[in-house]
Design a protein around this motif. Structure first.
Motif, PDB file in Angstrom:
ATOM      1  N   THR B 448       0.810  -1.212   0.000  1.00 39.43           N
ATOM      2  CA  THR B 448       0.000   0.000   0.000  1.00 39.43           C
ATOM      3  C   THR B 448       0.844   1.262   0.000  1.00 39.43           C
ATOM      4  OG1 THR B 448      -0.038  -0.218   2.390  1.00 39.43           O
ATOM      5  CG2 THR B 448      -1.908  -1.099   1.195  1.00 39.43           C
ATOM      6  N   GLY B 449       2.130   1.123   0.351  1.00 37.19           N
ATOM      7  CA  GLY B 449       3.007   2.288   0.345  1.00 37.19           C
ATOM      8  C   GLY B 449       3.277   2.863   1.725  1.00 37.19           C
ATOM      9  N   THR B 450       3.127   2.038   2.758  1.00 42.11           N
ATOM     10  CA  THR B 450       3.349   2.494   4.136  1.00 42.11           C
ATOM     11  C   THR B 450       4.746   3.077   4.319  1.00 42.11           C
ATOM     12  OG1 THR B 450       1.842   0.775   4.910  1.00 42.11           O
ATOM     13  CG2 THR B 450       3.270   1.776   6.561  1.00 42.11           C
ATOM     14  N   ARG B 451       5.745   2.319   3.838  1.00 42.45           N
ATOM     15  CA  ARG B 451       7.134   2.799   3.971  1.00 42.45           C
ATOM     16  C   ARG B 451       7.283   4.194   3.393  1.00 42.45           C
ATOM     17  NH1 ARG B 451       8.843  -2.202   3.098  1.00 42.45           N
ATOM     18  NH2 ARG B 451      10.427  -2.994   4.508  1.00 42.45           N
ATOM     19  N   THR B 452       6.725   4.368   2.220  1.00 40.48           N
ATOM     20  CA  THR B 452       6.921   5.627   1.505  1.00 40.48           C
ATOM     21  C   THR B 452       6.260   6.788   2.229  1.00 40.48           C
ATOM     22  OG1 THR B 452       6.952   4.310  -0.504  1.00 40.48           O
ATOM     23  CG2 THR B 452       6.759   6.698  -0.779  1.00 40.48           C
ATOM     24  N   HIS B 453       5.018   6.576   2.725  1.00 47.64           N
ATOM     25  CA  HIS B 453       4.386   7.745   3.353  1.00 47.64           C
ATOM     26  C   HIS B 453       5.062   8.075   4.688  1.00 47.64           C
ATOM     27  CE1 HIS B 453       1.834   6.072   6.514  1.00 47.64           C
ATOM     28  NE2 HIS B 453       1.192   5.277   5.702  1.00 47.64           N
ATOM     29  N   MET B 454       5.652   7.077   5.338  1.00 50.66           N
ATOM     30  CA  MET B 454       6.416   7.381   6.558  1.00 50.66           C
ATOM     31  C   MET B 454       7.590   8.300   6.215  1.00 50.66           C
ATOM     32  SD  MET B 454       6.357   3.632   8.421  1.00 50.66           S
ATOM     33  CE  MET B 454       7.281   4.082   9.900  1.00 50.66           C
ATOM     34  N   ALA B 455       8.292   7.980   5.138  1.00 49.83           N
ATOM     35  CA  ALA B 455       9.433   8.813   4.722  1.00 49.83           C
ATOM     36  C   ALA B 455       8.969  10.201   4.310  1.00 49.83           C
ATOM     37  CB  ALA B 455      10.182   8.135   3.571  1.00 49.83           C
ATOM     38  N   VAL B 456       7.829  10.269   3.632  1.00 51.98           N
ATOM     39  CA  VAL B 456       7.291  11.551   3.177  1.00 51.98           C
ATOM     40  C   VAL B 456       7.010  12.465   4.372  1.00 51.98           C
ATOM     41  CG1 VAL B 456       5.175  12.610   2.235  1.00 51.98           C
ATOM     42  CG2 VAL B 456       6.331  10.777   0.963  1.00 51.98           C
ATOM     43  N   VAL B 457       6.360  11.918   5.392  1.00 48.60           N
ATOM     44  CA  VAL B 457       5.974  12.726   6.547  1.00 48.60           C
ATOM     45  C   VAL B 457       7.216  13.257   7.269  1.00 48.60           C
ATOM     46  CG1 VAL B 457       4.875  12.616   8.832  1.00 48.60           C
ATOM     47  CG2 VAL B 457       3.725  11.606   6.837  1.00 48.60           C
ATOM     48  N   VAL B 458       8.214  12.406   7.435  1.00 50.61           N
ATOM     49  CA  VAL B 458       9.424  12.829   8.143  1.00 50.61           C
ATOM     50  C   VAL B 458      10.206  13.843   7.316  1.00 50.61           C
ATOM     51  CG1 VAL B 458      11.622  12.056   9.111  1.00 50.61           C
ATOM     52  CG2 VAL B 458       9.553  10.674   9.443  1.00 50.61           C
ATOM     53  N   ALA B 459      10.345  13.572   6.025  1.00 51.00           N
ATOM     54  CA  ALA B 459      11.095  14.481   5.164  1.00 51.00           C
ATOM     55  C   ALA B 459      10.421  15.853   5.121  1.00 51.00           C
ATOM     56  CB  ALA B 459      11.216  13.895   3.753  1.00 51.00           C
ATOM     57  N   GLU B 460       9.090  15.833   5.066  1.00 48.55           N
ATOM     58  CA  GLU B 460       8.354  17.105   5.065  1.00 48.55           C
ATOM     59  C   GLU B 460       8.658  17.919   6.332  1.00 48.55           C
ATOM     60  OE1 GLU B 460       6.361  19.564   3.198  1.00 48.55           O
ATOM     61  OE2 GLU B 460       4.953  17.966   2.772  1.00 48.55           O
ATOM     62  N   ALA B 461       8.633  17.236   7.466  1.00 51.01           N
ATOM     63  CA  ALA B 461       8.812  17.937   8.741  1.00 51.01           C
ATOM     64  C   ALA B 461      10.221  18.469   8.927  1.00 51.01           C
ATOM     65  CB  ALA B 461       8.445  17.003   9.900  1.00 51.01           C
ATOM     66  N   LEU B 462      11.208  17.754   8.365  1.00 50.14           N
ATOM     67  CA  LEU B 462      12.604  18.126   8.615  1.00 50.14           C
ATOM     68  C   LEU B 462      13.239  18.871   7.439  1.00 50.14           C
ATOM     69  CD1 LEU B 462      13.851  14.896  10.448  1.00 50.14           C
ATOM     70  CD2 LEU B 462      13.030  17.047  11.451  1.00 50.14           C
ATOM     71  N   GLY B 463      12.457  19.189   6.436  1.00 51.77           N
ATOM     72  CA  GLY B 463      13.011  19.927   5.305  1.00 51.77           C
ATOM     73  C   GLY B 463      13.978  19.096   4.473  1.00 51.77           C
ATOM     74  N   LEU B 464      13.722  17.786   4.409  1.00 50.46           N
ATOM     75  CA  LEU B 464      14.625  16.884   3.696  1.00 50.46           C
ATOM     76  C   LEU B 464      13.971  16.351   2.426  1.00 50.46           C
ATOM     77  CD1 LEU B 464      15.911  14.876   6.796  1.00 50.46           C
ATOM     78  CD2 LEU B 464      17.133  16.667   5.537  1.00 50.46           C
ATOM     79  N   ARG B 465      14.737  15.556   1.680  1.00 52.34           N
ATOM     80  CA  ARG B 465      14.179  14.831   0.548  1.00 52.34           C
ATOM     81  C   ARG B 465      13.698  13.468   1.056  1.00 52.34           C
ATOM     82  NH1 ARG B 465      19.561  14.866  -2.990  1.00 52.34           N
ATOM     83  NH2 ARG B 465      20.030  13.682  -1.117  1.00 52.34           N
ATOM     84  N   VAL B 466      12.780  12.857   0.322  1.00 51.66           N
ATOM     85  CA  VAL B 466      12.259  11.542   0.730  1.00 51.66           C
ATOM     86  C   VAL B 466      13.404  10.543   0.880  1.00 51.66           C
ATOM     87  CG1 VAL B 466      10.799   9.620   0.007  1.00 51.66           C
ATOM     88  CG2 VAL B 466       9.992  11.964  -0.286  1.00 51.66           C
ATOM     89  N   GLU B 467      14.363  10.624  -0.047  1.00 54.07           N
ATOM     90  CA  GLU B 467      15.441   9.625  -0.024  1.00 54.07           C
ATOM     91  C   GLU B 467      16.446   9.858   1.107  1.00 54.07           C
ATOM     92  OE1 GLU B 467      14.585  11.667  -2.494  1.00 54.07           O
ATOM     93  OE2 GLU B 467      16.305  12.311  -3.699  1.00 54.07           O
ATOM     94  N   ASP B 468      16.330  10.975   1.809  1.00 57.20           N
ATOM     95  CA  ASP B 468      17.215  11.213   2.952  1.00 57.20           C
ATOM     96  C   ASP B 468      16.770  10.443   4.193  1.00 57.20           C
ATOM     97  OD1 ASP B 468      18.766  13.037   1.515  1.00 57.20           O
ATOM     98  OD2 ASP B 468      17.410  14.703   1.999  1.00 57.20           O
ATOM     99  N   VAL B 469      15.566   9.890   4.155  1.00 58.30           N
ATOM    100  CA  VAL B 469      15.002   9.247   5.348  1.00 58.30           C
ATOM    101  C   VAL B 469      14.989   7.739   5.150  1.00 58.30           C
ATOM    102  CG1 VAL B 469      12.985   9.097   6.848  1.00 58.30           C
ATOM    103  CG2 VAL B 469      13.522  11.260   5.694  1.00 58.30           C
ATOM    104  N   SER B 470      15.641   6.992   6.042  1.00 61.03           N
ATOM    105  CA  SER B 470      15.499   5.541   5.925  1.00 61.03           C
ATOM    106  C   SER B 470      14.385   5.069   6.855  1.00 61.03           C
ATOM    107  CB  SER B 470      16.816   4.808   6.194  1.00 61.03           C
ATOM    108  OG  SER B 470      17.471   5.367   7.281  1.00 61.03           O
ATOM    109  N   VAL B 471      13.635   4.108   6.349  1.00 62.21           N
ATOM    110  CA  VAL B 471      12.442   3.644   7.053  1.00 62.21           C
ATOM    111  C   VAL B 471      12.665   2.212   7.526  1.00 62.21           C
ATOM    112  CG1 VAL B 471       9.958   3.279   6.894  1.00 62.21           C
ATOM    113  CG2 VAL B 471      11.032   5.081   5.535  1.00 62.21           C
ATOM    114  N   HIS B 472      12.413   1.988   8.785  1.00 64.00           N
ATOM    115  CA  HIS B 472      12.518   0.636   9.340  1.00 64.00           C
ATOM    116  C   HIS B 472      11.148   0.192   9.815  1.00 64.00           C
ATOM    117  CE1 HIS B 472      16.834   1.074   9.108  1.00 64.00           C
ATOM    118  NE2 HIS B 472      16.727   2.228   9.751  1.00 64.00           N
ATOM    119  N   ILE B 473      10.632  -0.848   9.186  1.00 65.12           N
ATOM    120  CA  ILE B 473       9.358  -1.419   9.619  1.00 65.12           C
ATOM    121  C   ILE B 473       9.497  -2.938   9.564  1.00 65.12           C
ATOM    122  CG2 ILE B 473       7.927   0.511   8.846  1.00 65.12           C
ATOM    123  CD1 ILE B 473       7.189  -1.201   6.390  1.00 65.12           C
ATOM    124  N   GLY B 474       8.415  -3.644   9.844  1.00 62.21           N
ATOM    125  CA  GLY B 474       8.420  -5.094   9.684  1.00 62.21           C
ATOM    126  C   GLY B 474       9.277  -5.808  10.713  1.00 62.21           C
TER     127      GLY B 474
END
Lengths: 218, 723
Positions: B448-474
């Protein structure tokens, strides 16, 4: 083509059931013996039962010679996913019956279901798996990049098969029209419903296809 | 350093400030999935791992005695367990076996002897309800019978209606068809701890079940689900596969993998229950629905099956509905994407359409008259526009094409869903001194894209790019999260991530303000930089600011972490949707081609437009596959499931998928809702209504195969006295 017709007189289905006729056993024994000449083999053949034991064969996968221990009945899919060390698990097992396309690989550039090819029959052929699409260059192939951009990837379990099938089509027909695209992908099943995005990616890649506003892109 | 953050503003950024939220962001795990590097449960390889599978019962009911000895005598077959003696449904797992590899496993499975003392079973509704039928349900073959509403009043109201219609709508059992079959790898060789890899929708919750099964402390069992190949409601718990893998690992003292074969999936991995809905519906001259009398049967095998009740969505003044489960000797239904709703939609929307035709009214108009919410009205108007309803020739009565002609038709249906978030999900955001940023939660990404929206939310808040955020789930050892069911994952998790990211931002700025001797309120994170006010000289902050790496280097050696949890005001609940289908019916062959779909879906705050649109299109593909192709076929005489492979159970491929127009209908100011379920509901009904509109043939039973279309056509022609 049915798996049963891969080699005249040899039925994979019967063979895998261990209930093959004499002709099947003999045919396979010949190939196993032939295989053993190239490598180590300990295959016990008898006229009244299935072959048992393993032999080491060498498969040429993504440009590398890879030794692998298989039984004569081991499919290419299982050789890739289960017998190679380290295993190549990008190619997926979904139906194990040639009906879903998840295990699609290239054999000498032609698409094939790896579940429906015996590993010993893949000797001497150039095997390309999804892992091999990026090995030569760094980064994603154009097909992979287009699928990513159009979001033709959801759970991802069908994705390697779609990637191989679409890549093979566009290699053979860079200007593939819509009908050729849907025909080439007719054997690939996706349950998440990436089909609209995959089609959008395919249309964009194929100069002959109609452009579409579907499946995202920016 | 840890964020405390009681007073931190964690609200979603204003619409005009959003750089990433709501935009089209390619998924962050896409490259791993596209290159074969993503590791699913079935791809886990461990030293000395044994290969296991379950043994399905060859009978639908009775007692079995399983003899594993012939299998265990085979060299390379390592061990086995027997799961029970009483068989209540066809294909019920009665044993499990493990071997050195998959080929030897098949030898072992073929050698297992299952002695059967057959007792009564019933595979079909007719068998189950026959007077002398054996008892196959625990509380009888018909259970859970109840009536809602006043039957006499509803029948009286029906008699007074200007138009009444009746029909019996039937749907067979549908399968989830997850491409990754249910599977588990249990890494346990004795001792005090274990790692369990599971293809699951509940990473966190399943870890406790695994611990219990292994007899270990919950804290000593780690559950991992890095990637999973589809669930759709069938993978909530440890499952019989996980249970068998745990027991085999305990027995063998080595890692064990148990993965279902495709046939196993069709026999015992759950399904969407079938249904039979007998309906009488009436309306007054103005098309207001006045009376409904209905009888609903759910076919969930030995389970209860699902149905949300009638009337469905539409308002009917007087109704009386009897419902019950009719049991058969097949596996229990499980939740499947909007459980029961497509079934209810198929019948209700069909009945509503028939009333419109009976009254000679535009079905769009009749719908609006019986739907109170303005949201439905604007959505129906918009899908009508997208599908070209105003230009369509047959709006108030179906077309009557000449025999053999091809005819085009349009049909409508609507959907609703609750969704929304609830407490339970947590997330942690970390910023390290080397500049790396990560977000973690024990959630899972079903595709569904859970990983991606987690990165989007964090990157938005910190003024970063999506690819700057690594996501750990599962991973169950990460901060707890919710099981993915009922379209709740995004609405539960994204608020927790936003909370953690907001706190991390506040804490980071506070720290930097201290170190740089700058007023915190004037610092901001933008474009991967720390910036001060444009016209201010800060002694330690250059005019161009600091780049992200320089700013992070000012952190202490342990970096910074912030924990967030669900925040109710960041989520909303309740969505509406409307869909329209355009089909072409070949009246000579009975073949139906789906030409176009349009969907207007409300879904709260959109986190990743690309993923939301994909999920909606995907739901429509599933619905059209359900309506046109999918059916579990049983042979009640022989006691067999005839559709237990992908040659006999068809699902849609690219050639059957039309253009699907998706529009997101956003109400400003709403929080995250989640949209997994609602768009799968109306598709089947919309297709049936479109077929009727095209040629006058009403399909009361799915799938809409050519033979059924031809039969319905000849029934329609007969009724009209020939055309």
């Amino acid at each position: 083509m049915a798996a049963d017709e891969l080699t005249p007189g040899i039925s994979r289905r019967n063979f895998l059931k261990g209930a093959g006729g004499a002709a099947a056993v003999t045919g396979l024994a010949n190939r196993a013996v032939e295989a053993s000449e190239a490598g180590e083999a300990s295959v016990a053949s008898g006229a009244d039962g299935p072959l048992r034991g393993t032999l080491e064969i060498v498969l040429r996968i993504n440009g590398h010679e890879r030794p692998v221990q298989v039984e004569p009945r081991t499919t290419l899919l299982r050789a890739l996913r289960e017998r190679l060390d380290p295993a190549l698990t990008g190619t997926k097992e979904v139906c194990n019956g040639g009906s879903c396309g998840a295990c699609t690989v290239l054999l000498d550039g032609e698409v094939a279901c790896a579940c429906s090819v015996l590993a010993i029959d893949a000797r001497g052929r150039e095997i390309t798996t999804v892992e091999g699409l990026v090995e030569k260059g760094e980064g994603l192939s154009p097909v992979q990049a287009a699928l990513l951009e159009h979001d033709g990837v959801m759970c991802g379990f069908c994705t390697p098969g779609f990637t191989i099938s679409l890549g093979a089509l566009l290699d053979a027909r860079p200007d593939a029209p819509e009908a050729a695209i849907t025909e080439a992908l007719a054997g690939n099943l996706c349950r998440c419903g990436t089909q609209p995005a995959v089609l959008a990616a395919a249309r964009e890649l194929s100069s002959g296809g109609a452009k579409s506003d579907q499946g995202g892109g920016r | 350093m840890t964020g405390s953050g009681a007073d931190v503003d964690h609200s979603w950024p204003a619409v005009f400030e959003r750089r990433l939220i709501g935009k089209r962001v390619p998924r962050v795990d896409g490259p791993a999935k596209l290159t074969g590097k993503a590791v699913y449960t079935q791809d886990v390889r461990l030293p000395r791992m044994a290969w296991g599978r379950l043994v399905p019962a060859p009978v639908a009911g009775g007692k079995v005695r399983v003899d594993l000895a012939p299998a265990l005598a085979i060299e390379g077959v390592l061990g086995g367990i027997v799961l029970g003696e009483t068989v209540r449904y066809l294909g019920q797992p009665v044993a499990a076996l493990a071997a050195e590899n998959s080929d030897l496993l098949e030898d072992g499975l073929a050698a297992v002897v299952v002695e059967v003392v057959e007792e009564g079973w019933a595979l079909t509704r007719e068998q189950s309800l026959a007077p002398d039928a054996p008892r196959v349900g625990r509380r009888g073959n018909r259970s859970g019978e109840r009536t809602r509403g006043d039957g006499a009043a509803a029948r009286r109201a029906l008699a007074e209606c200007a138009a009444t219609i009746e029909g019996t709508w039937q749907m067979p059992i549908q399968h989830h068809l997850c491409l990754e079959t249910h599977s588990a790898v249990v890494d346990y060789s004795g001792g005090e701890s274990a790692t369990v890899y599971l293809s699951t929708q509940g990473t966190y919750g399943s870890s406790f079940e695994a611990a219990e099964e292994l007899g270990l402390k919950a804290a000593e069992v780690r559950l991992v689900c890095e990637h999973m190949g589809g669930g759709f409601g069938s993978k909530f718990d440890l499952g019989i596969e996980g249970l068998a893998a745990c027991r085999l690992a305990k027995q063998l003292k080595r890692p064990v993998r148990v993965a279902n074969s495709r046939r196993d999936e069709f026999l015992f991995a759950g399904n969407r229950s079938g249904s039979r809905q007998q309906i009488r519906l009436g309306a007054n001259k103005g098309g207001h629905l006045r009376a409904l009398v209905a009888e609903v049967e759910r076919f969930g095998g030995i389970g209860r099956g699902s149905h949300p009740g009638l009337p469905y969505i539409y308002e009917v003044r007087e109704s009386a509905v009897t419902s019950s489960s009719v049991h058969t000797s097949t596996d229990s239904s499980r939740a499947m994407r909007a459980p029961g709703h497509p079934q209810a939609s198929f019948a209700m929307e069909g009945a509503v359409d028939l009333v419109a035709i009976e009254l000679g009214l535009d079905p769009l108009l009749l719908r609006k008259r019986n739907l109170e919410s303005e949201v439905y009205h604007r959505q129906l108007d918009r899908v009508a526009e997208l599908i070209g309803w105003e230009q369509h020739a047959h709006r108030t009565s179906p077309a009557s094409p000449a025999a053999g002609e091809r005819s085009s038709g349009i049909g409508f249906a609507v959907s609703t869903w609750g969704g929304g978030g609830r407490p339970g999900a947590r997330a942690e955001v970390r910023i390290e001194r080397d500049g790396t940023v990560s977000v973690a939660s024990a959630s899972q990404d079903l595709g569904t894209g859970t990983r991606t929206h987690m990165a989007v939310v964090v990157a938005e808040a910190l003024g970063l790019r999506v690819e700057d955020v690594s996501v750990h789930i599962g991973d169950s050892r990460l901060p707890r999260s919710v099981t993915s069911g009922g379209s709740v994952t995004s609405a539960c998790l994204a608020p927790a991530v936003q909370d953690a990211a907001s706190q991390a931002r506040a804490e980071f700025l506070k720290h930097l303000g201290r170190v740089l001797d700058a007023p915190v309120g004037l610092l901001r994170l933008e474009d991967r930089r720390l910036l001060g006010p444009a016209d201010w000289e800060l002694p330690q902050l250059p005019a161009a600011g600091l780049d992200w790496g320089q700013a992070c280097a000012l952190l202490g050696s342990t970096g910074l972490s912030a924990q967030g949890e669900f925040q109710r005001e960041l989520a909303s609940s309740g969505v509406h949707g409307a869909q329209a289908a355009r089909v072409e019916v070949d009246t000579g062959t009975g073949r139906v081609a789906i030409k176009e779909f349009a969907c207007v879906q409300d879904c709260g705050l959109v986190l990743n437009r690309l993923a939301v649109e994909s999920q909606i299109r995907g739901a429509i593909v599933q619905a059209l596959s359900h309506g046109m192709l999918e059916e579990r076929v049983v042979d009640g005489g022989l006691g067999l499931v005839l559709s237990a492979d992908l040659m006999n159970y068809k699902a849609a491929v690219c050639a059957q998928v039309p253009e699907i127009h998706v529009e997101l209908d956003q109400d400003q100011g709403r929080g995250v809702v989640g949209v997994g379920e609602p768009p799968v509901i109306p598709g089947v009904a919309a297709i049936a209504n479109a077929i009727h509109n095209a040629c006058g043939a009403r399909l009361f039973e799915t799938p809409f195969t050519p033979d059924r279309v031809l039969r319905a056509l000849s029934a329609a022609t007969g009724k009209d006295g020939g055309r």
